[in-house]
Design an enzyme around this catalytic site. Structure first.
Site, PDB file in Angstrom:
ATOM      1  N   LEU A 151     -12.907 -94.250   4.079  1.00 10.54           N
ATOM      2  CA  LEU A 151     -13.270 -95.417   3.277  1.00 10.54           C
ATOM      3  C   LEU A 151     -13.858 -94.896   1.974  1.00 10.54           C
ATOM      4  CD1 LEU A 151     -15.146 -97.695   5.883  1.00 10.54           C
ATOM      5  CD2 LEU A 151     -12.793 -97.968   5.069  1.00 10.54           C
ATOM      6  N   ASP A 152     -13.695 -95.634   0.898  1.00 13.06           N
ATOM      7  CA  ASP A 152     -14.350 -95.266  -0.348  1.00 13.06           C
ATOM      8  C   ASP A 152     -15.867 -95.229  -0.140  1.00 13.06           C
ATOM      9  OD1 ASP A 152     -11.950 -95.199  -1.654  1.00 13.06           O
ATOM     10  OD2 ASP A 152     -12.221 -97.097  -2.711  1.00 13.06           O
ATOM     11  N   LYS A 153     -16.526 -94.422  -0.951  1.00 12.08           N
ATOM     12  CA  LYS A 153     -17.975 -94.296  -0.863  1.00 12.08           C
ATOM     13  C   LYS A 153     -18.670 -95.655  -0.921  1.00 12.08           C
ATOM     14  CE  LYS A 153     -21.938 -92.412  -3.400  1.00 12.08           C
ATOM     15  NZ  LYS A 153     -22.381 -91.596  -4.563  1.00 12.08           N
ATOM     16  N   THR A 155     -17.436 -98.628  -0.251  1.00 12.65           N
ATOM     17  CA  THR A 155     -16.924 -99.614   0.697  1.00 12.65           C
ATOM     18  C   THR A 155     -17.675 -99.478   2.007  1.00 12.65           C
ATOM     19  OG1 THR A 155     -14.718 -99.500  -0.296  1.00 12.65           O
ATOM     20  CG2 THR A 155     -14.867-100.433   1.918  1.00 12.65           C
ATOM     21  N   ARG A 259      -8.721-102.438  -4.522  1.00  8.73           N
ATOM     22  CA  ARG A 259      -9.473-102.580  -5.772  1.00  8.73           C
ATOM     23  C   ARG A 259      -8.529-102.813  -6.953  1.00  8.73           C
ATOM     24  NH1 ARG A 259     -13.426 -97.437  -5.592  1.00  8.73           N
ATOM     25  NH2 ARG A 259     -14.213 -98.395  -7.514  1.00  8.73           N
TER      26      ARG A 259
END
Length: 333
Positions: A151-153, A155, A259
């Site tokens: 997961l993105d930082k 998110t 995004r």
């Protein structure tokens, strides 16, 4: 300085990235030096050049070039393994929060509700991340858990970990076969039209319009050169044209896909200045200045192969709950 070593990938070490293997066996080797050794071909796998992301298989031979004594810190040496790593108070708080954030645990899978702001893996100026703390998420398992997706930082939400090498191989096959169904929630600025639909917008990584200072860390909608990217979306609630709560289902899994797609729809994710710029914020409202994207659910065949369906649901992060209340949006769906 040591001589050249040729090390065989042992049982239980397969199906992991080469850089993670080095982190386990040579924990004192700086990432920058590892990258240089790979770039110059001094590290090889079965005699061939390799990358950080090269996935290892049991029985392969890794050529380890001569290393300085200070770089060794061999993770398989008793003096290193038996010496506990000094944990800072800040790290201990993160570890305690992660242990308390467990959503599901069995012999195969560990699922946590990752907080926003915590990276999954290390990188430039990223010393604190989930990958570095996995030893503290062993619980009763004999093996260190393994990352199987990211997961993105910024998110929050469901992050799955494999609790054994066998589970990692099975889960990797599930993700490669696109048998995992993921659902995200996002608060976006504006109201999409139509209120539900399918976004098909190919994405490419690297420089794009107005990319000054962004390097290669962004993706762009590029119908000609981009890779196929598809997202389903549905509006769950809205505050007029000010903001909306969306359910998002990525059919493909491109970097930053949700995004970029939300921004391309004209409704950037709240707090996502990277893709929405100033339009990602609502003027006149004191909302949390975090990105409002949450991995809400994941469903996939259980990695044991017993035929059951594993579904994990993650409660919303505190900042998203706060913003839903301030915007008057219903997050009970």
């Amino acid at each position: 300085m040591t001589g050249v070593e040729n090390r065989k990938i042992a049982d239980g070490e397969g199906d992991q990235r080469l850089d993670r293997w080095f982190k386990q066996h040579y924990p004192n080797l700086p990432f920058g030096k590892l990258a240089k050794l790979l770039r110059t071909g001094q590290i090889r796998v079965d005699g061939k050049r390799a990358k950080n992301s090269t996935r290892l298989e049991v029985g392969q031979i890794v050529r380890v070039p001569p290393l300085e004594a200070g770089d060794l810190g061999r993770g398989d040496a008793p003096t290193v393994r038996d010496t506990p790593r000094v944990i800072s108070k800040a790290d201990q708080r993160v570890i305690s929060d992660l242990q308390a954030a467990v959503l599901f645990k069995d012999d195969w899978v560990l699922a946590i509700n990752k907080p926003a702001g915590l990276a999954v893996q290390g990188g430039t100026k990223q010393d604190r991340h989930v990958d570095a703390l996995l030893d503290h998420l062993r619980f009763d398992a004999s093996e260190r858990p393994r990352l199987v997706h990211r997961l993105d930082k910024d998110t929050s939400g469901v992050l799955l970990l494999a609790r054994s090498a066998a589970a990692a191989r099975s889960l990797a096959a599930v993700f490669r076969g696109k048998d995992a169904e993921k659902t995200y929630w996002a608060i976006v600025v504006g109201l999409p039209r139509p209120n539900e639909g399918r976004i098909e917008a190919a994405l490419t990584k690297g420089a794009g319009p107005n990319a000054a200072g962004q390097g290669n860390e962004r993706v762009w909608i590029d119908p000609e050169e981009g890779q196929r990217a598809v997202t389903l979306y549905r509006t769950l609630d809205h505050a007029g044209k000010k903001a909306a709560l969306l359910e998002l289902q990525p059919i493909t899994g491109r970097t930053h896909q949700l995004r970029a797609h939300c921004a391309g729809l004209g409704t950037p994710i709240l707090g996502d200045g990277k893709y929405g710029g100033a339009d990602a914020y609502i003027e006149g409202m004191m909302l949390p200045r975090r990105m409002h994207l949450h991995a809400r659910d994941i469903s996939l065949p259980h990695p044991s192969g017993n035929g059951s369906l594993l579904r994990i649901h993650a409660p919303l992060s505190a900042h998203m709950v706060e913003s839903l209340g301030l915007l008057g949006l219903d997050g009970t769906s």
